[in-house]
Design a protein around this motif. Structure first.
Motif, PDB file in Angstrom:
ATOM      1  N   GLY A 119     -18.586 -22.496  28.871  1.00 33.07           N
ATOM      2  CA  GLY A 119     -19.810 -22.057  28.218  1.00 33.07           C
ATOM      3  C   GLY A 119     -19.974 -22.579  26.808  1.00 33.07           C
ATOM      4  O   GLY A 119     -20.583 -21.908  25.959  1.00 33.07           O
ATOM      5  N   VAL A 120     -19.480 -23.795  26.537  1.00 34.23           N
ATOM      6  CA  VAL A 120     -19.553 -24.335  25.182  1.00 34.23           C
ATOM      7  C   VAL A 120     -20.998 -24.475  24.712  1.00 34.23           C
ATOM      8  O   VAL A 120     -21.343 -24.108  23.585  1.00 34.23           O
ATOM      9  N   THR A 121     -21.861 -25.009  25.580  1.00 37.71           N
ATOM     10  CA  THR A 121     -23.244 -25.222  25.141  1.00 37.71           C
ATOM     11  C   THR A 121     -23.975 -23.894  24.938  1.00 37.71           C
ATOM     12  O   THR A 121     -24.886 -23.815  24.103  1.00 37.71           O
ATOM     13  N   ASP A 122     -23.596 -22.851  25.655  1.00 42.16           N
ATOM     14  CA  ASP A 122     -24.164 -21.528  25.380  1.00 42.16           C
ATOM     15  C   ASP A 122     -23.739 -21.036  24.003  1.00 42.16           C
ATOM     16  O   ASP A 122     -24.535 -20.434  23.265  1.00 42.16           O
ATOM     17  N   LEU A 123     -22.474 -21.268  23.654  1.00 39.48           N
ATOM     18  CA  LEU A 123     -21.994 -20.875  22.330  1.00 39.48           C
ATOM     19  C   LEU A 123     -22.709 -21.661  21.236  1.00 39.48           C
ATOM     20  O   LEU A 123     -23.080 -21.108  20.190  1.00 39.48           O
ATOM     21  N   VAL A 124     -22.902 -22.960  21.460  1.00 36.09           N
ATOM     22  CA  VAL A 124     -23.632 -23.779  20.493  1.00 36.09           C
ATOM     23  C   VAL A 124     -25.068 -23.299  20.367  1.00 36.09           C
ATOM     24  O   VAL A 124     -25.617 -23.189  19.254  1.00 36.09           O
ATOM     25  N   ASP A 125     -25.695 -22.991  21.505  1.00 31.31           N
ATOM     26  CA  ASP A 125     -27.071 -22.497  21.498  1.00 31.31           C
ATOM     27  C   ASP A 125     -27.192 -21.233  20.644  1.00 31.31           C
ATOM     28  O   ASP A 125     -28.101 -21.107  19.823  1.00 31.31           O
ATOM     29  N   ALA A 126     -26.251 -20.301  20.839  1.00 33.05           N
ATOM     30  CA  ALA A 126     -26.275 -19.052  20.076  1.00 33.05           C
ATOM     31  C   ALA A 126     -25.991 -19.303  18.595  1.00 33.05           C
ATOM     32  O   ALA A 126     -26.625 -18.696  17.720  1.00 33.05           O
ATOM     33  N   ALA A 127     -25.051 -20.200  18.300  1.00 32.35           N
ATOM     34  CA  ALA A 127     -24.713 -20.482  16.905  1.00 32.35           C
ATOM     35  C   ALA A 127     -25.892 -21.108  16.171  1.00 32.35           C
ATOM     36  O   ALA A 127     -26.137 -20.808  14.995  1.00 32.35           O
ATOM     37  N   ILE A 128     -26.645 -21.963  16.850  1.00 35.22           N
ATOM     38  CA  ILE A 128     -27.829 -22.556  16.234  1.00 35.22           C
ATOM     39  C   ILE A 128     -28.896 -21.490  16.001  1.00 35.22           C
ATOM     40  O   ILE A 128     -29.505 -21.425  14.927  1.00 35.22           O
ATOM     41  N   ALA A 129     -29.116 -20.653  16.996  1.00 37.80           N
ATOM     42  CA  ALA A 129     -30.135 -19.605  16.870  1.00 37.80           C
ATOM     43  C   ALA A 129     -29.805 -18.630  15.745  1.00 37.80           C
ATOM     44  O   ALA A 129     -30.703 -18.105  15.081  1.00 37.80           O
TER      45      ALA A 129
END
Length: 385
Positions: A172-182
């Motif tokens: 789920g790396v891209t989910d973590l990146v998505d949340a960190a950006i948001a």
């Protein structure tokens, strides 16, 4: 297979491991239960004993695979490449040629504050390698008002024998990146997730190097992918805007490639990685006995003899003895202009549970070091004469 694809059949699910263990126990129990009941005792005693031993070995392998997620799906075990876009929202075709057709879907997801993960088959013109790759584009990438904006890039490298879906769907790396950006813990960034080994995946650990008499993985993962991104996506070209990250062999790859190509990368993150390629039954001698090639792909040798201005984060769990030894060698060798940060996570272990638990602070560390997207300023025209 009853409408199922091998890539949809999970092998790293706890229920699968439990079912295999129950079958193995039943096979073991069958041996003494039927020991004197067989008509042809010698034959069937041998058969049931061998089958029981095989069942125990399969159950043990399933347990190890559950901890390490070496083969998350039946497709990855068999080396098939069907459904390579697991965890993605669209397929953008060979080398991203169909990206324009996916833009409406990206717009819709962006309106909800989400980035999008896209799948493609990427051909490296210099390396001659063709493999799967996933591409994460952040929310706002398709906004017409942001049409001139160029983004920083993270190449996230799977561990062996992983593939892009390991990074995207399993960890789920891209989910973590998505949340960190948001949540403004990371600037909007593009994430590239290439396949580092290809198929078949049995005995096929290539360690991201240009092997002697082998595949040009280094060239594929650096020059080819970097050039493709610059020509196809809106990304920043400066080395300060490019990072490499990975787990296990992907962690070694991240450090080695960043130090080998300081003109392309300035940041590397190694999660439970090591400092040199192994020479074992799975990997073999990638350099055909050439010490110069081995030294050219030795992270400690780079840090000691060829240091480049690179920020490196190297981590490992407290229970990972080999990885802790690698951290000690890195600390002993690192000199300016390298900036090395090492961190030990409590407990840990070389498995998917530890990876997931450790990823959030690694994403935050990257977020603090990646530069923001930029919109190149237009040159001021000369006044009319």
């Amino acid at each position: 297979m009853l409408g199922l694809h091998a890539s949809t059949i999970r092998l790293d699910d706890g229920w699968v491991v439990a079912a295999v263990a129950v079958v193995a126990l039943a096979l073991v129990a069958l041996v003494p239960w039927r020991w004197d009941a067989w008509r042809h005792r010698r034959t069937w005693r041998s058969v049931t004993t061998v089958v029981a031993v095989l069942g125990v070995l399969v159950a043990a392998g399933a347990g190890v695979n559950y901890l390490g997620s070496f083969y998350p799906t039946l497709g990855s075990l068999l080396g098939s490449s069907g459904n390579p876009g697991e965890g993605t929202v669209a397929d953008i075709g060979p080398d991203g040629a169909d990206l324009p057709a996916a833009l409406p879907l990206l717009d819709a997801r962006s309106a909800q504050g989400h980035g999008s993960v896209l799948h493609m088959v990427f051909h490296g013109p210099r390396s001659g390698i063709t493999r799967d790759a996933d591409v994460y584009l952040p929310a706002g990438y398709t906004d017409p008002a942001q049409a001139a904006v160029r983004y920083p890039v993270v190449e996230w490298l799977p561990g062996f024998p992983g593939e892009p879906r390991e990074v995207v769907a399993l960890f789920g790396v891209t989910d973590l990146v998505d949340a960190a950006i948001a949540e403004h813990r990371m600037p909007p960034a593009v994430v590239l997730v290439p396949d580092t080994n290809g198929e078949p995946r049995f005995g096929h650990d290539e360690e991201c190097v240009d092997a002697s008499h082998g595949a040009l993985d280094d060239t594929y993962l650096t020059t080819d992918l970097h050039d493709w991104a610059l020509h196809t996506l809106r990304v920043r070209p400066e080395r300060e805007a490019w990072a490499l990250s990975g787990w296990s062999s992907g962690g070694y790859c991240a450090m080695n490639l960043a130090l080998r190509h300081p003109d392309l990368y300035s940041i590397a993150v190694s999660q439970s990685g090591y400092d040199r390629t192994p020479d074992d039954i799975v990997t073999g001698d990638l350099f055909a006995g050439r010490p110069d090639l081995a030294a050219a792909n030795d992270v400690v040798a780079h840090l000691r003899d060829r240091p480049a201005p690179t920020a490196i984060l190297a981590t490992a769990g407290a229970d990972e003895d080999d990885e802790q030894a690698a951290l000690a060698r890195l600390r002993a060798a690192a000199v300016p202009p390298v900036t090395l940060v090492t961190h030990t996570f409590p407990g840990g272990g070389h498995n998917q549970v530890a990876v997931r638990a450790q990823l959030p602070p690694l994403v935050d560390w990257l977020g603090r070091r990646l530069p923001a997207p930029v919109a190149p300023t237009l040159p001021i025209p000369d006044p009319p004469s």
